[in-house]
Design a protein around this motif. Structure first.
Motif, PDB file in Angstrom:
ATOM      1  N   ALA A  89      33.138  54.741  37.391  1.00 10.96           N
ATOM      2  CA  ALA A  89      34.340  54.457  36.605  1.00 10.96           C
ATOM      3  C   ALA A  89      35.439  55.411  37.034  1.00 10.96           C
ATOM      4  O   ALA A  89      35.175  56.483  37.586  1.00 10.96           O
ATOM      5  CB  ALA A  89      34.067  54.609  35.110  1.00 10.96           C
ATOM      6  N   ALA A  90      36.654  55.002  36.811  1.00  5.14           N
ATOM      7  CA  ALA A  90      37.810  55.852  37.047  1.00  5.14           C
ATOM      8  C   ALA A  90      38.690  55.783  35.815  1.00  5.14           C
ATOM      9  O   ALA A  90      38.854  54.710  35.221  1.00  5.14           O
ATOM     10  CB  ALA A  90      38.584  55.401  38.282  1.00  5.14           C
ATOM     11  N   VAL A  91      39.244  56.914  35.443  1.00 10.34           N
ATOM     12  CA  VAL A  91      40.106  57.002  34.271  1.00 10.34           C
ATOM     13  C   VAL A  91      41.535  57.225  34.742  1.00 10.34           C
ATOM     14  O   VAL A  91      41.800  58.157  35.521  1.00 10.34           O
ATOM     15  CB  VAL A  91      39.668  58.154  33.342  1.00 10.34           C
ATOM     16  N   VAL A  92      42.437  56.370  34.311  1.00  5.99           N
ATOM     17  CA  VAL A  92      43.855  56.491  34.652  1.00  5.99           C
ATOM     18  C   VAL A  92      44.616  56.835  33.384  1.00  5.99           C
ATOM     19  O   VAL A  92      44.522  56.121  32.375  1.00  5.99           O
ATOM     20  CB  VAL A  92      44.403  55.198  35.280  1.00  5.99           C
ATOM     21  N   VAL A  93      45.331  57.953  33.411  1.00  7.06           N
ATOM     22  CA  VAL A  93      46.108  58.425  32.262  1.00  7.06           C
ATOM     23  C   VAL A  93      47.560  58.559  32.692  1.00  7.06           C
ATOM     24  O   VAL A  93      47.865  59.282  33.647  1.00  7.06           O
ATOM     25  CB  VAL A  93      45.578  59.776  31.745  1.00  7.06           C
ATOM     26  N   ASP A  94      48.421  57.827  32.026  1.00  5.52           N
ATOM     27  CA  ASP A  94      49.852  57.863  32.341  1.00  5.52           C
ATOM     28  C   ASP A  94      50.100  57.592  33.818  1.00  5.52           C
ATOM     29  O   ASP A  94      50.923  58.232  34.463  1.00  5.52           O
ATOM     30  CB  ASP A  94      50.447  59.214  31.932  1.00  5.52           C
ATOM     31  N   GLY A  95      49.351  56.629  34.364  1.00  8.06           N
ATOM     32  CA  GLY A  95      49.547  56.221  35.740  1.00  8.06           C
ATOM     33  C   GLY A  95      48.942  57.139  36.783  1.00  8.06           C
ATOM     34  O   GLY A  95      49.158  56.934  37.981  1.00  8.06           O
ATOM     35  N   GLN A  96      48.160  58.136  36.360  1.00 10.80           N
ATOM     36  CA  GLN A  96      47.561  59.087  37.297  1.00 10.80           C
ATOM     37  C   GLN A  96      46.055  59.147  37.088  1.00 10.80           C
ATOM     38  O   GLN A  96      45.569  59.054  35.957  1.00 10.80           O
ATOM     39  CB  GLN A  96      48.150  60.490  37.104  1.00 10.80           C
ATOM     40  N   LEU A  97      45.313  59.326  38.180  1.00 13.25           N
ATOM     41  CA  LEU A  97      43.868  59.484  38.065  1.00 13.25           C
ATOM     42  C   LEU A  97      43.527  60.776  37.347  1.00 13.25           C
ATOM     43  O   LEU A  97      44.101  61.837  37.628  1.00 13.25           O
ATOM     44  CB  LEU A  97      43.222  59.516  39.447  1.00 13.25           C
ATOM     45  N   LEU A  98      42.573  60.687  36.436  1.00 13.68           N
ATOM     46  CA  LEU A  98      42.009  61.872  35.808  1.00 13.68           C
ATOM     47  C   LEU A  98      40.780  62.264  36.633  1.00 13.68           C
ATOM     48  O   LEU A  98      39.749  61.597  36.592  1.00 13.68           O
ATOM     49  CB  LEU A  98      41.610  61.569  34.361  1.00 13.68           C
TER      50      LEU A  98
END
Length: 426
Positions: A238-247
């Motif tokens: 999984a990948a987490v995107v926060v405010d358009g940026q990868l976490l």
């Protein structure tokens, strides 16, 4: 002379070149006045930037623009279909793939082969990948394109800011630095300028592809700026995107959803834990639960996505064991994702990779678990949990994301391409 904040005029110019190029790439064909208006510069300020990008071959003029006031209409601008190209590569458990995209985002060349990479030494795998890379770079050279960078998607943990795969359990790799094995591609000779190499987790690259290309151009929007992207085939990431940026996490290892325990006393996992999601929703687990032998299925249906297509066909035909196995996989995914959703509060969950092809049978139980286990609804009027969508990129997401990531450096800082175009050797 310096601008506020200590920025030099040279630095401001570099950033403005990037702003012009990104604007034309995203919205072109577009006129010079429209570019100026969209980035907040005067027409006189944009003109030399456009001229420099035209000389470097990054922009082209497409013809007369529609009149927009007094004066003669100018020419519309578009990014060139020649020049820099991003090269993406994917190392899968059972395949290798390479593609090249131009500044317009179009795939210009592609090559792939079935390959049994599980428990293989990295050296032979990288030699086979280098052969595919040579094939693709030869194809794009014939069309006037040159590699600007290479990004490689791998199903494992990559140390942040390095080219080292720390652990890829489904490949059997530990502490494998990919740079030496790809040196012939990234640094082709003393007189040639080597291209930058990026190695990245495949789920992260799938999320970046979704972020940039998730809309379909026909009114379907892409994902919101905050989402969780789930990618699965042999394993689950999984990948987490926060405010358009990868976490990314402190070491770059964020997103190991496949090893979140969903049944703490459940099946043992290769990671050393028990009850991990991968043991219930990974490809091998679903095949076994559906009454199929993973090894025999792999031999009879080789290649990327072949077993997933087999499961989809059996489910569509109403095979009870397969439908039940996919229902149970969706339940396990929902349990794992509920923890991520409660912790991170994303606006959406995007199913990518192989999961996209199995969505009709996975989504009902997944969404039920999210609704039951999510503390707060993402949107007013929703029963609970975030919006769950299916990626239109499917299993191609990591490869396409890799190619676009390799090209991103040109869009972010086209100055180097401009300088190369003006150098005596060019």
């Amino acid at each position: 002379m310096t601008a506020s904040g200590g920025d030099t005029q040279h630095g401001i110019r570099r950033r403005n070149l990037a702003r012009v190029l990104r604007t034309v790439a995203a919205q072109g064909p577009v006129s010079r006045p429209a570019v100026a208006a969209r980035i907040g510069l005067t027409r006189a300020g944009v003109a030399p930037l456009v001229d420099e990008l035209l000389r470097a071959g990054l922009l082209v003029e497409t013809g007369r623009a529609a009149p927009s006031g007094r004066g003669r209409p100018g020419s519309e601008l578009a990014v060139s279909d020649r020049g820099p190209s991003g090269i993406g590569a994917e190392i899968g458990v059972d395949h290798l793939a390479v593609c090249a995209v131009d500044l317009r985002g179009r795939i210009r060349a592609r090559a792939a082969t079935d390959a049994v990479n599980r428990n293989s030494d990295p050296g032979p795998v990288l030699r086979r990948l280098s052969a595919l890379l040579a094939e693709v770079t030869a194809d794009i050279a014939a069309e006037g394109l040159r590699p600007a960078g290479l990004a490689v998607a791998v199903p494992g943990l990559v140390a942040r800011g390095t080219t080292t795969v720390v652990h890829a359990p489904n490949l059997g790799w530990r502490a494998a630095d990919l740079a030496p094995g790809l040196a012939s591609v990234t640094a082709p000779g003393r007189e040639a300028r080597g291209i930058p190499l990026t190695v990245e987790n495949e789920a992260n690259l799938g999320a970046l592809a979704e972020l940039r290309l998730g809309g379909d151009g026909d009114g379907r929007p892409g994902p919101p700026p905050d989402f969780v992207h789930v990618s699965a085939e042999i394993g689950i990431g999984a990948a987490v995107v926060v405010d358009g940026q990868l976490l990314r996490g402190a070491r770059g290892f964020a997103g190991e959803l496949g090893h979140v325990p969903v049944y703490p006393d459940g099946h043992p996992c290769d990671c050393g834990g028990r009850g991990c999601l991968e043991q219930y929703a990974g490809e091998r687990a679903v095949l076994r639960a559906g009454g199929l032998t993973p090894e025999r299925s792999a031999a009879a249906h080789p290649g990327p996505g072949a077993r997933i297509a087999l499961l989809a066909r059996r489910a569509a035909d109403g095979d009870a064991a397969t439908v039940r196995a996919l229902h149970e996989a969706g339940t396990a995914l929902g349990i794992a994702l509920a923890g991520a959703v409660n912790l991170l509060d994303p606006r959406a969950v995007v199913l990518g990779g192989a999961l996209a092809g199995l969505a009709p049978w996975i989504l009902p139980s997944l969404e039920r678990e999210l609704a039951l286990r999510t503390a707060v609804a993402a949107d007013p009027g929703r029963a609970g949990g975030p919006l769950v969508t299916v990626s239109r990129l499917g299993a191609d997401g990591p490869l396409i994301g890799a190619a676009h990531t390799a090209l991103q450096a040109v869009l972010d800082d086209p100055f180097a391409s401009c300088a190369s175009a003006h150098s005596p050797r060019s």
